[in-house]
Design a protein around this motif. Structure first.
Motif, PDB file in Angstrom:
ATOM      1  N   THR A   1      29.446  35.856  71.559  1.00 15.63           N
ATOM      2  CA  THR A   1      29.788  37.026  72.035  1.00 15.63           C
ATOM      3  C   THR A   1      29.849  38.743  71.557  1.00 15.63           C
ATOM      4  O   THR A   1      29.860  39.567  71.763  1.00 15.63           O
ATOM      5  N   LEU A   2      30.654  38.374  70.345  1.00 14.32           N
ATOM      6  CA  LEU A   2      30.503  39.646  69.443  1.00 14.32           C
ATOM      7  C   LEU A   2      28.914  40.014  69.178  1.00 14.32           C
ATOM      8  O   LEU A   2      28.992  40.597  69.286  1.00 14.32           O
ATOM      9  N   LYS A   3      28.254  39.172  68.708  1.00 13.75           N
ATOM     10  CA  LYS A   3      26.805  39.691  69.161  1.00 13.75           C
ATOM     11  C   LYS A   3      26.647  40.353  69.841  1.00 13.75           C
ATOM     12  O   LYS A   3      26.014  41.629  69.527  1.00 13.75           O
ATOM     13  N   ILE A   4      26.759  39.932  71.167  1.00 15.78           N
ATOM     14  CA  ILE A   4      26.321  40.504  72.085  1.00 15.78           C
ATOM     15  C   ILE A   4      26.517  41.640  72.452  1.00 15.78           C
ATOM     16  O   ILE A   4      26.566  43.062  72.122  1.00 15.78           O
TER      17      ILE A   4
ATOM     18  N   LEU B   1      26.323  48.120  71.770  1.00 14.02           N
ATOM     19  CA  LEU B   1      27.488  49.515  71.393  1.00 14.02           C
ATOM     20  C   LEU B   1      26.228  50.028  70.945  1.00 14.02           C
ATOM     21  O   LEU B   1      26.558  51.436  71.032  1.00 14.02           O
ATOM     22  N   ILE B   2      25.598  49.317  69.924  1.00 15.20           N
ATOM     23  CA  ILE B   2      24.061  50.077  68.962  1.00 15.20           C
ATOM     24  C   ILE B   2      23.517  50.439  70.555  1.00 15.20           C
ATOM     25  O   ILE B   2      22.693  51.678  69.302  1.00 15.20           O
ATOM     26  N   CYS B   3      22.623  50.270  71.170  1.00 11.30           N
ATOM     27  CA  CYS B   3      21.986  50.185  72.132  1.00 11.30           C
ATOM     28  C   CYS B   3      22.217  51.426  72.491  1.00 11.30           C
ATOM     29  O   CYS B   3      21.847  52.389  73.602  1.00 11.30           O
ATOM     30  N   SER B   4      23.742  51.517  73.015  1.00 13.08           N
ATOM     31  CA  SER B   4      24.295  52.896  73.586  1.00 13.08           C
ATOM     32  C   SER B   4      24.678  54.597  72.777  1.00 13.08           C
ATOM     33  O   SER B   4      24.593  55.372  73.315  1.00 13.08           O
ATOM     34  N   LEU B   5      24.638  53.761  71.531  1.00 10.28           N
ATOM     35  CA  LEU B   5      24.725  55.613  70.532  1.00 10.28           C
ATOM     36  C   LEU B   5      22.959  55.806  70.550  1.00 10.28           C
ATOM     37  O   LEU B   5      22.580  56.843  70.321  1.00 10.28           O
TER      38      LEU B   5
END
Length: 238
Positions: free
Chosen positions: A9-12, A17-21
């Motif tokens: 879950t943490l990995k997802i 967040l990375i994709c949103s940036l």
């Protein structure tokens, strides 16, 4: 009580967040919706592309004016005066353009120019006519019937004919004095002949002549005849 978060879950969440940036930058470039764009809701500014400079229209080709034809030198023509044939040899009498008489010997197949007149060449000889080639720089352009010249402009030669001569005038009749003078000369010549013949007469015949016979001395049946030697008695015709 602590809630344990699974590693997956943490990995997802981290990936989200990375994709949103990263997505906003790509979305702006692609013109897509961006949640964090400060200009969201505003009308998009149209992108004005710079106009490419138009190529200059080709100018129509210049139409060069035709050059006026070169003025040809005056046409120089020969005149045909006579043609004599001995076997295959033709003796041709011409009058040159400078009015000088000219005789040319020609045989069939001869391709030589007329001596002294470059470019003029006899092509064909017939009865009272011939064909004469002209130089390229002085073509045959104008017919001259008075000289018996007819031009073939396409082939640059002339047909030349012997012109019939004008009838000669009858000689003037001799004047009357001339005829009288001839008659006098004839009479003198006859007298000389007669005198020569009479001078050869016999002495007996010469003795019958007298200087003058008087009418009373003329016997019957006789008459007096006057001659250069004197009077003479002859019998009257019966």
């Amino acid at each position: 009580m602590k809630i344990k978060t699974p590693w997956k879950t943490l990995k997802i969440i981290a990936l989200t967040l990375i994709c949103s940036l990263l997505l906003p930058a790509h979305a702006e470039e692609a013109g897509q919706f961006n949640l964090f764009n400060k200009d969201r809701g505003k009308a998009p500014v149209p992108v004005i592309k710079p106009n490419k400079p138009k190529k200059p229209a080709k100018s129509p080709p210049k139409i060069s004016k035709p050059k006026p034809p070169k003025k040809l030198p005056p046409q120089k023509d020969f005149s045909l005066r006579g043609i004599n044939r001995i076997g295959s040899l033709y003796r041709i009498h011409l009058q040159a353009p400078d009015r000088k008489p000219l005789w040319v010997d020609w045989r069939k197949g001869n391709k030589k120019d007329i001596p002294g007149y470059a470019g003029y060449r006899i092509l064909k000889v017939g009865k009272r006519r011939l064909q004469l080639a002209y130089p390229k720089g002085i073509p045959c352009q104008k017919d001259k019937p008075a000289q018996g010249v007819t031009c073939n402009v396409a082939k640059n030669y002339a047909r030349m004919e012997i012109l019939r001569g004008k009838p000669t005038a009858a000689p003037a009749a001799p004047k009357a004095p001339a005829r009288i003078s001839r008659n006098k000369n004839q009479a003198r010549q006859a007298n000389r002949t007669s005198n020569r013949g009479q001078s050869k007469q016999t002495p007996a015949l010469a003795a019958s002549f007298k200087k003058q016979i008087k009418p009373e001395d003329v016997p019957k049946g006789m008459k007096v005849v006057k001659t250069p030697f004197g009077d003479r008695l002859i019998q009257k015709p019966k």
